[in-house]
Enzyme design. Structure first.
Site, PDB file in Angstrom:
ATOM      1  N   ALA A 175       0.830  -1.207   0.000  1.00  0.00           N
ATOM      2  CA  ALA A 175       0.000   0.000   0.000  1.00  0.00           C
ATOM      3  C   ALA A 175       0.861   1.253   0.000  1.00  0.00           C
ATOM      4  O   ALA A 175       0.624   2.184  -0.775  1.00  0.00           O
ATOM      5  CB  ALA A 175      -0.932  -0.006   1.215  1.00  0.00           C
ATOM      6  N   TYR A 176       1.856   1.293   0.871  1.00  0.00           N
ATOM      7  CA  TYR A 176       2.723   2.472   0.960  1.00  0.00           C
ATOM      8  C   TYR A 176       3.478   2.675  -0.349  1.00  0.00           C
ATOM      9  O   TYR A 176       3.532   3.790  -0.896  1.00  0.00           O
ATOM     10  CB  TYR A 176       3.693   2.313   2.128  1.00  0.00           C
ATOM     11  CG  TYR A 176       4.503   3.553   2.401  1.00  0.00           C
ATOM     12  CD1 TYR A 176       3.948   4.611   3.125  1.00  0.00           C
ATOM     13  CD2 TYR A 176       5.813   3.681   1.954  1.00  0.00           C
ATOM     14  CE1 TYR A 176       4.679   5.765   3.384  1.00  0.00           C
ATOM     15  CE2 TYR A 176       6.555   4.826   2.209  1.00  0.00           C
ATOM     16  CZ  TYR A 176       5.986   5.860   2.923  1.00  0.00           C
ATOM     17  OH  TYR A 176       6.708   6.999   3.175  1.00  0.00           O
ATOM     18  N   SER A 177       4.044   1.594  -0.896  1.00  0.00           N
ATOM     19  CA  SER A 177       4.800   1.698  -2.144  1.00  0.00           C
ATOM     20  C   SER A 177       3.909   2.167  -3.287  1.00  0.00           C
ATOM     21  O   SER A 177       4.283   3.041  -4.076  1.00  0.00           O
ATOM     22  CB  SER A 177       5.430   0.349  -2.493  1.00  0.00           C
ATOM     23  OG  SER A 177       6.361  -0.060  -1.508  1.00  0.00           O
ATOM     24  N   SER A 188       1.091   3.831  -3.084  1.00  0.00           N
ATOM     25  CA  SER A 188       0.647   5.211  -2.882  1.00  0.00           C
ATOM     26  C   SER A 188       1.728   6.204  -3.282  1.00  0.00           C
ATOM     27  O   SER A 188       1.448   7.239  -3.901  1.00  0.00           O
ATOM     28  CB  SER A 188       0.234   5.434  -1.424  1.00  0.00           C
ATOM     29  OG  SER A 188       1.351   5.416  -0.548  1.00  0.00           O
ATOM     30  N   LYS A 189       2.974   5.900  -2.949  1.00  0.00           N
ATOM     31  CA  LYS A 189       4.055   6.821  -3.266  1.00  0.00           C
ATOM     32  C   LYS A 189       4.426   6.782  -4.753  1.00  0.00           C
ATOM     33  O   LYS A 189       4.850   7.798  -5.323  1.00  0.00           O
ATOM     34  CB  LYS A 189       5.274   6.519  -2.400  1.00  0.00           C
ATOM     35  CG  LYS A 189       5.046   6.805  -0.909  1.00  0.00           C
ATOM     36  CD  LYS A 189       4.675   8.256  -0.658  1.00  0.00           C
ATOM     37  CE  LYS A 189       4.610   8.593   0.819  1.00  0.00           C
ATOM     38  NZ  LYS A 189       4.324  10.013   1.083  1.00  0.00           N
TER      39      LYS A 189
END
Length: 257
Positions: free
Chosen positions: A163-165, A167-168
């Site tokens: 999710a973090y990857s 999103s960025k």
């Protein structure tokens, strides 16, 4: 040589301003002469950060379209213009393989990190492009600078952080798209892709996860908040006038492109 930037008379907004990276960026902008307003969804932490820095504050849930638009209108009414926007707000999310993740958590990370950055950019860019320009290098008009805080994980991806990857990576693409849309308006839009920094977010991970991340950074250390802030200072200054759409590495040689 100590590079210094004169941002006197500039008005700046830093989202996620109550966090360690937001406070560091805000302090650097303030020390360069800018009038700074912090945006954050945590009123208590926001009050503490703004009071400690001696800057303005505005409680804002950046995932709420109406709240963001209202805050943008209020900021322009209060300051007359906004010269610098730093989209810094973000959350980490679960550290799990994708098949074990909670869809609600995955969505929450995308809503804050990507959708929130989109909402704030949408609200501010539409107003910034209508404000009076300043003469930049060569007399070319400049109406403002937007700096998005992405991540090296948005470039490379990382196991246990889908999710973090994702999103960025979206923030990087959003940066490139909005830069093309505002290129003739005198608005410079860039992003930085830091490796992990020593902030509260870094303290959320386990010792094993920390060691794994550190092993991927050839310099053998996390990035300092001040190093990110100094990069943001240049990207927020009139010295950065032709790098719109640029993605600037702060990964200690971890980046592969």
């Amino acid at each position: 040589m100590d590079a210094r930037y004169d941002l006197a008379g500039r008005r700046a907004i830093v989202t996620g301003g109550a966090g360690g990276l937001g406070r560091g960026i805000a302090a650097a902008l303030r020390d360069a002469g800018a009038t700074v307003e912090l945006w954050d969804a945590n009123p208590r932490a926001l009050d503490a950060a703004a009071s400690g820095l001696g800057v303005g504050r505005r409680p804002v849930d950046i995932t709420d379209p109406a709240a963001v638009d209202e805050a943008a209108a209020a900021a322009f009414a209060a300051h007359g213009r906004i010269d610098i926007l730093v989209n810094n707000a973000g959350i980490l999310g679960e550290v799990k393989p994708v098949w074990e993740t909670d869809p609600r958590n995955f969505e929450a990370v995308l809503r804050v990190n990507l959708f929130g950055t989109y909402l704030v950019s949408r609200a501010l860019l539409g107003r910034m492009r209508l404000q009076e320009p300043r003469p930049g290098i060569g007399g070319h008009a400049l109406r403002g600078h937007v700096v998005n805080i992405a991540s090296i994980q948005g470039k490379e991806g990382m196991a246990l952080a889908a999710a973090y990857s994702a999103s960025k990576a979206g923030v990087i693409a959003l940066t490139k798209s909005t830069a093309k849309e505002t290129a003739r308006d005198g608005i410079v839009v860039t992003a930085v892709t830091p490796a992990a920094a020593e902030t509260a977010m870094a303290k959320e991970i386990s010792a094993a996860r920390r060691a794994d991340i550190l092993s991927r950074i050839p310099m053998g250390r996390f990035v300092e908040v001040e190093e990110v802030a100094r990069m943001v200072l240049w990207l927020s200054s009139d010295e950065c006038s032709f790098s719109t759409g640029g993605i600037f590495d702060l990964s200690g040689a971890r980046a592969t492109y």
